[in-house]
Design a protein around this motif. Sequence first.
Motif, PDB file in Angstrom:
ATOM      1  N   SER A 376       0.811  -1.221   0.000  1.00  6.27           N
ATOM      2  CA  SER A 376       0.000   0.000   0.000  1.00  6.27           C
ATOM      3  C   SER A 376       0.840   1.265   0.000  1.00  6.27           C
ATOM      4  N   ARG A 457     -14.640  -2.974  -8.913  1.00  6.10           N
ATOM      5  CA  ARG A 457     -14.168  -3.196  -7.542  1.00  6.10           C
ATOM      6  C   ARG A 457     -14.236  -4.681  -7.231  1.00  6.10           C
ATOM      7  N   SER A 458     -13.116  -5.224  -6.773  1.00  5.75           N
ATOM      8  CA  SER A 458     -13.067  -6.646  -6.422  1.00  5.75           C
ATOM      9  C   SER A 458     -13.335  -6.812  -4.927  1.00  5.75           C
ATOM     10  N   PRO A 459     -13.562  -8.032  -4.458  1.00  6.52           N
ATOM     11  CA  PRO A 459     -13.861  -8.227  -3.033  1.00  6.52           C
ATOM     12  C   PRO A 459     -12.754  -7.755  -2.096  1.00  6.52           C
ATOM     13  N   ARG A 460     -11.503  -7.756  -2.560  1.00  2.32           N
ATOM     14  CA  ARG A 460     -10.406  -7.350  -1.673  1.00  2.32           C
ATOM     15  C   ARG A 460     -10.257  -5.833  -1.573  1.00  2.32           C
ATOM     16  N   HIS A 461     -10.981  -5.088  -2.412  1.00  6.99           N
ATOM     17  CA  HIS A 461     -10.885  -3.632  -2.399  1.00  6.99           C
ATOM     18  C   HIS A 461     -11.898  -3.021  -1.446  1.00  6.99           C
ATOM     19  N   GLU A 535     -15.597 -12.792  -8.848  1.00  7.38           N
ATOM     20  CA  GLU A 535     -14.414 -11.978  -9.120  1.00  7.38           C
ATOM     21  C   GLU A 535     -14.636 -10.494  -8.843  1.00  7.38           C
ATOM     22  N   ARG A 563      -6.799   1.094   3.861  1.00  6.61           N
ATOM     23  CA  ARG A 563      -8.194   1.383   4.195  1.00  6.61           C
ATOM     24  C   ARG A 563      -8.314   2.181   5.493  1.00  6.61           C
TER      25      ARG A 563
END
Length: 599
Positions: A376, A457-461, A535, A563
């Motif tokens: 990050s 936007r993916s689940p990890r974002h 995804e 985050r």
Amino acid sequence: RSRKQFAGAFSLEILPSLDPRRRIFHLRTDVDRDLSARYRHDRPPQTLATQPFQHLVEALKSASQTCTIVESSCGGLISSSLMSVPGSSKVYFGSTVAYNTKKSGKLLCGDEKLHGRLLNGPPSADDNEETHADTFEEGDLSEEARKYIQTKLHWTRETSLAYCEHMNTDFAIAEGGATGPTFRPKGMDRGFAVLAVAGRKSGGRDVEILAQKVCFSTHADREMNMRLFADSAAELCLEAMTVADPTLSPHDATKEGLQFADDTGWDGSQFLDRSSHIRSTPIMQDLYESLEALNVIVRGTDEILFATPSELALLTTKDLYEDRTLSGTNIGDVLKNQRTFLGRLGPDKTPVFAVFLQKNDSFTTTKDCYFANTRSRAPMLIPIHNELALTAAAFVNWQNTHRFCCICGAPLEFIHGRTCAKCSCSSGEPHLHWPRMDPSIIVLVTNPTSTHALLARSPRHAPYLYTALAGFVEAGETFEKAVQREVHEEVGVSIGPNIDYVASQPWPFPRSCMIGMRAKSLDHGLAPIHIDPKEIVDARWFEKETVYQAARDTDKMGAVLDRKLVEERQAKGDWKGEVLVPSKGVLARTLVDDWLESN
């Protein structure tokens, strides 16, 4: 608090300060510009030292060249943006804001002949003066609007030539146009600017126009147009530098190849020579023993030692010995067995190593530094430190996951500065292994007219972070086919055959090399989106103004992949928006900026 009303729509607020010795004066507008959501009063102020101006200052400094500026509709933003870059005083000779040509004669270097030519307007069709009339192709403009743009072509040509002569600079930038929200010519409803750069070609004495172009925006937002046109002026000057000196590669003067300076003495001359030819030679022993060698400190697989948000803490080997940074550990063993050779830095060829510590290793130093997440925070680093951080991360991930030979199963021994692994099998020739990178594509998809971009936007974002689509290249697959497959699988959009390469970036989390591409959807208009919920959480078509605002907000937030940082800024009320894009330094953002800066 006291308030005094003035005539019109302005008021002066005198606010008490925590420091009784001073007061804060705010000139606040009470005008309610209820035009659209993008005119919100609470949007953050512009960033002055944008990337194009950082690149321009460094390019001028590297070439020992100078510039001056005369601008109109940008109102001084070009000049202030250039001045806000540290070191600009070496290359900048001053500027003029000539907003009203009739009234600004004395401002124009006191040149009465120049003032007269500007008042007389562009030459007739019978004259030989080149006005670059073919530099714009906007078919929906009225004849009045076209004639108005012609006057700005003439204005920027004349002023740039005159200012370069009067100020005796290498280059002169001139800007003239209209930024909105209202326009004088009929048939014009969006901003435009004519930009010109005058200068002398290498070995020549005469000043001439090196570059001139017309920029159009898609809206009438004055503030956003001023920023867009100012950045375009810096980029045009970079192009003009390569026209003036053809031996200067475009990569020497543009953002793709330039490593701009920070405030700590690191400059564009710093580069990493990986020195692969000496890794297996006796020279390595001397480099390992050098007390002046620099060391990137990596803890675990996801943390690295920072000095500031934009710099790594590069400790010398002497620092590591004297500070006794590793308590309870034989520092000599660590420096011998846990250091990987990264290369030699800059013209002095200072050796650079990565020191790998376990997650729970105790580390203390008298230096003012701290550990932070590599993934990050690395994008915030200056380019050379970013390269060092990603290289160190790539090696630590490779060494942690490759302990045994994948051919015979024997334990691996790291050799050649720990950049190569040799199996310890006793029979036959030992197998050698090197770090591998898995190719992955990342693509910014736009509609056929390039007015909208598809971000997802993916689940990890985090819920606010939207970025370009990405995926691994499969065995036997070209990058272009991977783009078409991934986009169709993830959002159900079909991609046309024209897929362009933009840039690449190592992303060693754990071992990818990202290949940045741009593509357009086949459907006319905005293609319907059908996401793969395994995804993608959400995907949308975003118009340019929305993405531009998100990019500006992102630049003010910093490390938006963190985050916790964003949530803290939201809690303080520093950011009230809904969408952010990746930070500068990430390939996805390079693709976004490439699209925003087009047209």
